[in-house]
Design an enzyme around this catalytic site. Sequence first.
Site, mmCIF file in Angstrom:
data_model
loop_
_atom_site.group_PDB
_atom_site.id
_atom_site.type_symbol
_atom_site.label_atom_id
_atom_site.label_comp_id
_atom_site.label_asym_id
_atom_site.label_seq_id
_atom_site.Cartn_x
_atom_site.Cartn_y
_atom_site.Cartn_z
ATOM 1 N N GLY A 96 35.784 56.202 50.251
ATOM 2 C CA GLY A 96 36.671 56.047 51.537
ATOM 3 C C GLY A 96 36.332 55.840 52.777
ATOM 4 N N GLY A 126 39.877 52.122 50.666
ATOM 5 C CA GLY A 126 39.844 53.221 50.768
ATOM 6 C C GLY A 126 39.897 54.078 52.080
ATOM 7 N N SER A 148 43.210 47.052 39.209
ATOM 8 C CA SER A 148 43.130 45.634 39.842
ATOM 9 C C SER A 148 44.053 44.551 38.932
ATOM 10 C CB SER A 148 41.628 45.033 39.685
ATOM 11 O OG SER A 148 41.496 43.829 40.182
ATOM 12 N N TYR A 196 33.684 43.348 35.357
ATOM 13 C CA TYR A 196 34.675 44.177 36.517
ATOM 14 C C TYR A 196 36.034 44.398 35.953
ATOM 15 C CZ TYR A 196 37.200 45.287 40.710
ATOM 16 O OH TYR A 196 37.840 45.650 41.575
#
Length: 255
Positions: free
Chosen positions: A19, A24, A142, A155
């Site tokens: 975050g 974030g 994603s 990823y």
Amino acid sequence: MSTIHTTKHAGKIALVTGGSSGLGLATVQRLVAEGAFVYLTGRRKPELDAAVANLDGRAEAIQGDISSQADLDRIFARIRERHGRLDILFANAGGGEFAPLGAITEAQFDKYFGINVKGTLFTVQKAIELMPPGSAIVVNGSMVSIKGVPAFGVYAATKAALRSFVRTWASDLKGRDIRVNAVAPGTVVTPAYKSELGLTDEQIEGFSAQAATAAPLGRVGTPDEIAKAVSFLASDDASYITGVELFVDGGAAQV
């Protein structure tokens, strides 16, 4: 910090992993502006301290790495000690780097599956112990989970795994009134493009231009546009939504 002040999440206790910057931090700022008290985690203390400096005491930073079980236990112990519950979790922490097939190393694979997949799994597993009925979990996925982006296979695979987890967890949590959904961002330029992906300013500009051309909306996204979607999925406005993957990608993965 956002100038929007609403009561959308008034009285809610939230945790945003990863975050201290990017998506974030934008989500931390939005949730605070909408009435929540927000815990945020990250690995780097200076960035965490800077993130909470202008949040008017409505947020607390806890340094920690989600790939460490000990760090996760310490994070949730602090939340339990101070508030005794958790209403919103944005499981956002993660990372990746480019490596084409043929150049992927075992260390890269272990690192990103350890953070993105294992770390997220145990973040969620430990969080639900503190989550009462009516709580909400949002996992950061994603659009690359369904797109074949060159040299981004590890990823992308981690994000596809998270999408699968969300489906399973929605079933596992049946009867507990805890919703779990995924947000799937498109191209949004954040500090991680340099710190994680190792791109130069020139490379980022070229990547963004290419992504803008590929998106029906003709541009890349902003961190707050992702934060708004997370806030929606975490709110009572989404009270009959669970197990979904919400693409916030300017249409790039949709057409």
